[in-house]
Design a protein around this motif. Structure first.
Motif, short mmCIF file in Angstrom:
data_model
loop_
_atom_site.label_atom_id
_atom_site.label_comp_id
_atom_site.label_asym_id
_atom_site.label_seq_id
_atom_site.Cartn_x
_atom_site.Cartn_y
_atom_site.Cartn_z
N GLY B 44 0.80 -1.22 0.00
CA GLY B 44 0.00 0.00 0.00
C GLY B 44 0.82 1.25 0.00
O GLY B 44 0.28 2.36 0.05
N GLY B 46 2.55 2.45 -2.44
CA GLY B 46 2.46 3.16 -3.71
C GLY B 46 3.44 2.65 -4.74
O GLY B 46 3.62 3.26 -5.81
N LYS B 47 4.06 1.50 -4.48
CA LYS B 47 5.07 0.97 -5.38
C LYS B 47 4.48 0.64 -6.76
O LYS B 47 5.00 1.07 -7.79
CB LYS B 47 5.68 -0.32 -4.78
N THR B 48 3.38 -0.10 -6.74
CA THR B 48 2.76 -0.49 -8.01
C THR B 48 2.32 0.73 -8.78
O THR B 48 2.42 0.79 -10.02
CB THR B 48 1.59 -1.43 -7.73
N THR B 49 1.84 1.71 -8.02
CA THR B 49 1.40 2.95 -8.67
C THR B 49 2.55 3.59 -9.44
O THR B 49 2.39 4.01 -10.59
CB THR B 49 0.83 3.91 -7.62
#
Ligand SMILES: Nc1ncnc2c1ncn2[C@@H]1O[C@H](COP(=O)(O)OP(=O)(O)O)[C@@H](O)[C@H]1O
Ligand SMILES: [Mg+2]
Lengths: 1094, 234
Positions: B44, B46-49
């Motif tokens: 959660g 924000g890495k994937t973002t």
């Protein structure tokens, strides 16, 4: 607690529907389609049957028509009426030529008596007839402007027909439908063109008959038409009715024979009397003639006598005349004599007179000379002077002077007197004076002589006058006699003329009398012969034949059952197919759904929900969709199918509107099948899923391994395929059920469209084939009477500019019989070689020549119906009693109507009369057919001209109604395809959301992404279309086999364009669905979809 | 040395109705060409973002993102697709292979798509799957599947290789092999690699480690000497 939970549960279910509207819709729609199709097809027949049943029941259609060759009487009617459970009414029907309007062509009508308790009329316009000279007409054939006009019983009807009608004309007061004419067919007739144009109903009082041609029997019952119960009921009654009818007919026979015999006896008596009278009259007449003859003879004798007398008279007259003429001559001679005498006498007198006068003249002139010379006076004077002087001397004294003067004077006077004496003048004078006296005496004598002569002449004259008078009298008498004779002659002439006339009259009278006797004799002979014949006829009166015709003999009634079954055949196949597809759709959808819900199910199970409770969720989902679909489908199907089919048949049947019926059993079956296809299928396909252990369920399902397909064994092709193609091909074969569902649905769509269009092709081609290839003439010309060969040649010559071909034929509708069944066939007989240029006969194997003498060729439809092969015979009705078996030489292709072609000789041989060529089949090269037909119609010998193009127009109209059915089917097919493709795509897209996301991430452009899903449906559509081609052909074949329309034979044919349209429709639907679902693919956000595990 | 990847004050907000979730807040960093960069952070964070923005799978709310001279944040949808197609290689946690295609076909998806790919067989050999080329994903183990995924990513010669938790679904040993593969490929071919992970033990193999927390960059660390995968333990 329970409440809360179950409501939450319900909410969960509702949310499920909201979440997946596409799937819910797919199940609902496919069930609606299936149920609609099923119930619609099933209900159509009962609805149609119900429609007719209602009509037939409301109008108390007869159950039996009883016919007897001897006719039926009021007593017969009462007899049947008195029977328990029977209502009977006598009826009459007769075909006649009717004239509607001045100048218009006459038409053939079938006049029926109005029946009041059986076979009621249904009034469409106007009212039923009240007065005996009113009528109602065929609502199908006439429009309401005919109301108020009059139909006339044409003069061209034969006397027997005319005598049947009480009036010459009937006022049209309404338009009706009759149960006798359920379909458009109006039957055939022995008069005119052979086919009845329309019917008319006239009150029985409008006919002048003593017997009925039939009795119509109505048996009150509650059985539906065509039902087995009804048929059993009818056959059970038929025996009873038959026996009774035969009995009545025998009675009637007896009474007819008795009556006839009585009449013959009367006739004989009448004849005898007439003969007596004849003899008497003859004798009288002969005597009268005899008298007249005698009278004439008397008259003649008298004339002769008179004539003789007259001749005598005439002769006498001639004699008299001659005498008279002689007398006249005598008289005239005398007269001439006398006249001469007279003349002479007068001449003598005149001469004497003249002499006297001359003498006188001489004397007188001498006297006068003397007198004139004055001697006399001198003398007188001198004498006187002397006397005076002497006196004077005597008196005077000679002393006086004077005396002496006197004496001297006297002396002188005496000297002068002496000288006078000396001159002789006085003597001469005296002489003269004496001559004068003599003359005067001569004159007196002359006078006397004259008087005597005159007297004498007068006497002669008187004598002559007398003679003249006598002669005149004689003349008058002669004239009178002459006149009398003339008159006598005239009288005789007149008498003669009168006699001649009398003789002529007599002769004429005699001749007339002879002729009259001759005639009377002949008449009597004829009467005698008639009596003989009548006797023989009575002996020959056939034993009555009776017929009991039930409703199946009513063309419309019989064909209606067939026609109502039109969808039955389709009804057996297509719904099964629809339901199969429905089941596939449900199965595929629900399997997918439970697959998706694997984890959820596992979780629920783990939470302690029972299997059933969980299963119920899915079954409710599918079941509720099915229920709604079923209700919609049932109501749409049961309404619109009968409606659409009826639209086509309402052109054929005279029943106003179809009855919509609801069948609980059908509804229950529909619902049951719907549930079977939804709930049942859901249970079966999800059972494995649901019965797994929760632990298993929570674990992700092992992905279905990819599978190699056959195509991969052919690396040449396979290696060339792009990956999307490879994926699509593998996917297609990965889910067998989806493949099956799609192919079934889409191929079904394709095949239904093809079959539906094929039906249209086959039907429309009937018209083209018929009129372009077989009956290639443009006009059927009907003449007012049979045309002689001279008239035919003349006609062809007259119209050679407009008519390119013209063949004269005998055309007549006759009945072909085979066992119980009767078919109307148009018989064409001709020797005209041109027939082959207007009618092309060809069999399946090729052209066929016109039949040879003694044989006929038959159209194939009738041959099939009657199971007649080449070499067999066909039985046709020649008249009411006789039939003929005509050998069939060939069977030719023909699509509309039944035809029997033969030569004139064949006709003569079988029908035993000369063919009367009253029709001509003609073609024209002109563009405007109707101007040609108008031209032909104006020909005095032409009664009517049928333009065959009109038939095309009519069939085109029928095609129009067929279009509705076709449209309906195409619509359903399209809907089916739509639902199936939609469902497939919908499932595929959700199932492959991850794959789609992946390839999107890999940089696939939108169209490539779409292709990834849609290529599969396109391939499937292509496969289905190919399958559908064959399936469509089969289906077409099957449906065409089910369609049975009498008189029309369809050629099974599907045009390439139909295949093309089928494919196009199918592809368009697929494209449409793809278009609709593009958004759904676009909406897949790769980033989100890839986040979680499936 | 010029930066290859550059984030300048990138903010990303997710809006779901009235709720606004700020996934990234003023994130700035640079990655050099040929580097292996690990983005580290808790679930959660924000890495994937970050990865999605970088990979052109998602757009940013504000700030700028560059790959080389290309400003990713300015690209439209179509250009983003082309960008993913031409420049980026993806490796996912759950491999995301097409189940219906064999290993080699899964690679061919990509090789058929672009102009100058590496031969599929070559790449598969490189990732050590020369024997399993014709197997379907379902017939392969997770590690093997991830190798196919890496092969798929490499075959298109990407300028940047993005890997989101590539070892997340793998056991330790297999994970190491995959990381090794990535490291080798990066080193041998000079491809810049961004690996997202929540496992800080992997940081040793990276040239650069970016730590994220609650959408913010906590630290950026450059390793002087990056370890080979064999040397690291987790
Ligand atoms: N599509 C989305 N809608 C709303 N919030 C999201 C969405 N994607 C991610 N987030 C939120 O953004 C934050 C960062 O998420 P993500 O980048 O996936 O974290 P991680 O570091 O675990 O990969 C999280 O709080 C998450 O809830
Ligand atoms: Mg993440």
């Amino acid at each position: 607690m329970v409440m809360r939970r179950s409501s939450a549960w319900r909410k969960n279910n509702l949310r499920e529907i909201k979440k997946t509207p596409g799937r819910y819709f797919a199940i609902l729609a496919i069930i609606a389609l299936g149920v609609g199709f099923f119930s619609g097809l099933i209900i159509t027949k009962p609805a149609m049957v119900k429609t007719l049943d209602k009509y037939v029941t409301e109008h108390k259609m007869y159950d039996f028509r009883l016919l007897s060759t001897l006719g039926l009487t009021d007593e017969d009617v009462s007899f049947f009426n008195a029977k328990e459970g029977m209502t009977a009414e006598g009826a009459l029907s007769v075909d006649f030529m009717a004239a509607l309007d001045e100048g218009e062509e006459e038409i053939i009508l079938k006049a029926h008596s109005v029946t009041e308790s059986v076979s009621l009329l249904s009034v469409r316009q106007g009212r039923l007839p009240k007065a005996a000279n009113e009528c109602v007409l065929d609502a199908r054939m006439f429009s309401d402007d005919v109301i108020g006009t009059k139909i006339k019983v044409s003069e061209s009807n034969d006397k027997d027909t005319k005598d049947l009608f009480a009036y010459d004309e009937y006022e049209v007061v309404g338009l009706v439908n009759s149960v006798h004419y359920i379909s458009y067919d109006r039957g055939t007739t022995g008069i005119g063109t052979g086919s009845v144009h329309a019917f008319a109903f006239i009150p029985i009082e409008g006919f002048d008959v003593e017997y009925f041609t039939e009795i119509q029997l109505w048996l009150p019952h509650d059985f539906e038409i065509y039902s087995e119960e009804y048929e059993d009921f009818i056959s059970s009654r038929e025996e009873i009715v038959k026996a009774a009818l035969e009995e009545r007919a025998d009675l009637r026979y007896k009474s007819i024979v008795d009556e006839a015999m009585e009449k013959i006896a009367d006739g004989q008596k009448e004849y005898d009397e007439a003969y007596e009278e004849y003899l008497k009259e003859k004798a009288d007449a002969e005597k009268e003639l005899e008298d007249a003859k005698k009278e004439l003879e008397d008259a003649e004798k008298k004339i002769r006598e008179e004539e003789e007398k007259l001749l005598d008279g005439e002769k006498k007259l001639l004699d008299g005349e001659k005498e008279y003429l002689e007398a006249v001559k005598e008289y005239e001679e005398s007269l001439a004599d006398f006249t001469q005498k007279e003349k002479d006498a007068y001449a003598a007198l005149d001469a004497a007179k003249q002499e006297l006068q001359q003498q006188r003249l001489q004397v007188e002139s001498g006297i006068s000379q003397i007198e004139k010379s004055g001697v006399l006076e001198q003398f007188a004077q001198l004498t006187e002077t002397i006397a005076s002087l002497k006196e004077a001397l005597s008196m005077i004294s000679p002393s006086l002077p004077q005396y002496q003067a006197f004496k001297m004077q006297l002396a002188q006077a005496e000297v002068a007197l002496q000288r006078i004496h000396e001159s002789g003048a006085l003597v001469q004078y005296e002489q003269l004076k004496g001559a004068l006296v003599q003359i005067e005496e001569g004159e007196v004598r002359w006078e006397r002589e004259k008087e005597m002569t005159v007297q004498m002449l007068e006497e002669g004259k008187a004598k002559l006058s007398e003679g003249k008078i006598r002669l005149d009298d004689a003349k008058a008498e002669i004239d009178k006699n002459k006149k009398d004779i003339e008159e006598g002659k005239k009288a005789i002439q007149e008498a003669k003329e009168e006699y001649e006339k009398g003789l002529l009259d007599y002769e004429k009278g005699k001749k007339e009398a002879d002729e009259a006797f001759q005639e009377a004799e002949e008449e009597l002979a004829k009467a005698l012969k008639d009596l003989e014949n009548a006797r023989k006829e009575v002996e020959d009166i056939p034993k009555p034949k009776t017929f009991i015709l039930d409703r199946t003999y009513n063309q419309g009634y019989a064909s209606f059952e067939n026609d109502s079954s039109i969808l039955e055949g389709i009804g057996k196949v297509l719904p099964v197919f629809f339901f199969l597809v429905a089941a596939m759709v449900c199965s595929v959808t629900m399997t997918r759904m439970t697959d998706e819900h694997r984890t959820q199910i596992g979780t629920l199970k783990a939470l302690g929900y029972g299997d059933f409770k969980i299963a119920r969720k899915y079954m409710t989902y599918a079941g509720s969709a099915a229920l709604i679909g079923c209700v919609i489908g049932y109501f749409m199907g049961t309404k619109y199918f009968p409606m659409a089919i009826w639209a086509a048949y309402s052109m054929i049947y005279d029943i106003s509107s179809i009855a919509y019926i609801h069948d609980i059993r059908l509804a229950v079956i529909s619902l049951a099948v719907s549930f079977l296809c939804s709930v049942g299928v859901t249970y079966v396909s999800c059972k494995s899923e649901l019965l797994q252990m929760p632990a298993e369920l929570i674990r992700p399902k092992a992905p279905k391994p990819g599978k190699r397909v056959l195509l991969e064994r052919i690396p040449v092709i396979w290696s060339r395929l792009r990956f999307v193609q490879k994926v699509s091909i593998r996917n297609i074969f990965r889910y067998k059920r989806r493949l099956l569902m799609t192919v079934l649905g889409v191929a079904g769509c394709m095949s239904m469209v093809v079959a539906a269009l094929g039906i249209k092709n086959s039907v429309s081609n009937v018209v083209n084939d018929q009129f372009d290839n077989i009956m290639i003439y443009d006009f059927n010309i009907r003449f007012s009477e049979g045309q002689t060969s001279a008239e035919r040649a003349e006609f062809i010559k007259t119209y050679k500019d407009v008519l390119s071909e013209c063949a004269f034929v005998l055309e007549s509708d006759i009945e072909a019989v085979k066992g119980e069944s009767i078919k109307t066939v148009t018989m064409v007989a001709t020797d005209d070689p041109n027939i082959t240029s207007v009618v092309r006969l060809y069999s399946k194997s090729g052209n066929m020549p016109y039949p040879s003498d003694g044989k006929a060729v038959l159209s194939h439809r009738l041959a099939e119906n009657f199971n007649i092969a080449v070499g067999d015979t066909i039985t046709v009705r020649i008249n009411d009693l006789e039939t003929a078996d005509i050998p069939v030489e060939g069977i030719f292709e023909n699509y509309m109507g039944n035809f029997l072609f033969m030569t004139g000789n064949t006709y003569k041989a079988f029908f035993e009369k000369e063919p009367s060529y009253q029709n001509a089949y003609a073609s024209t090269d002109k563009e405007d057919l109707y101007s040609v037909s108008a031209l032909l119609t104006n020909d005095d010998s032409v009664a009517s001209v049928t333009v065959l193009y009109d038939l095309r127009v009519m069939v085109d109209n029928m095609m129009e109604s067929l279009n509705r059915v076709v449209t309906l089917v195409i619509f359903c097919a399209a809907a089916l395809s739509f639902v199936v493709i939609y469902n497939l795509n919908n499932i595929n897209i959700t199932e492959r959301a991850r794959e789609i996301a992946t390839i999107k991430v890999l940089g696939f452009y939108p169209y490539e992404t779409e292709e990834y899903i849609f290529r599969e449906t396109l391939i499937l559509t292509a496969i289905s279309v190919i399958i559908g081609l064959g399936l469509g052909k089969l289906l077409h074949q099957f449906v065409m086999d089910q369609i049975r329309v009498d008189a029309v034979s369809f050629k099974y044919r599907i045009l390439w364009s139909s295949y093309f349209i089928g494919a196009a429709v199918t592809f368009v639907i697929t494209f449409l669905v793809n278009l609709m679902l593009r958004k759904k693919i676009d909406n897949i956000k790769p980033a989100e979809s890839l986040k979680s595990v499936e | 040395m010029d930066s290859f990847v550059r984030f300048e004050n990138v903010t990303k907000e997710y809006r779901a109705g009235d709720v606004v979730v700020t996934a990234l807040q003023g994130v700035s960093f640079e990655i050099m060409k040929g580097e292996i960069c690990i983005i580290l952070g808790e679930s959660g964070a924000g890495k994937t973002t970050v990865l999605n923005i970088l990979g052109g799978m998602d757009t940013l709310t504000s700030g700028k993102a560059y790959l080389g001279e290309k400003e990713i944040s300015l690209l439209n949808k179509k250009e983003l697709t082309a960008y993913r197609r031409e420049d980026i290689g993806f490796v996912f946690q759950f491999y995301n292979l097409i189940p219906n295609l064999t290993a080699i076909e899964n690679v061919e998806i990509v090789t058929q798509m672009i102009k100058d790919p590496l031969p599929a067989e070559q790449v598969l050999k490189d990732v050590g799957l020369e024997d399993r080329m014709y197997h379907f994903p379902a017939q392969l183990s997770g590690g093997e599947q991830q190798r196919v995924a890496i092969a798929r990513a490499l075959a298109k010669r990407p300028r940047l290789l993005l890997c989101d938790e590539p070892t997340g679904a793998l056991d330790y040993r297999t994970g190491r092999q995959i990381l090794k593969l990535l490291q080798d490929q990066s080193r041998n071919n000079g491809i810049s690699v961004v690996i997202v992970t929540h496992n800080s033990a992997l940081t040793g193999m990276a040239d650069r480690i970016i730590r994220l927390k609650s959408g913010k960059v906590v630290s950026i660390k450059e390793n002087e000497r990056d370890l080979s995968v064999e040397e690291i333990e987790w």
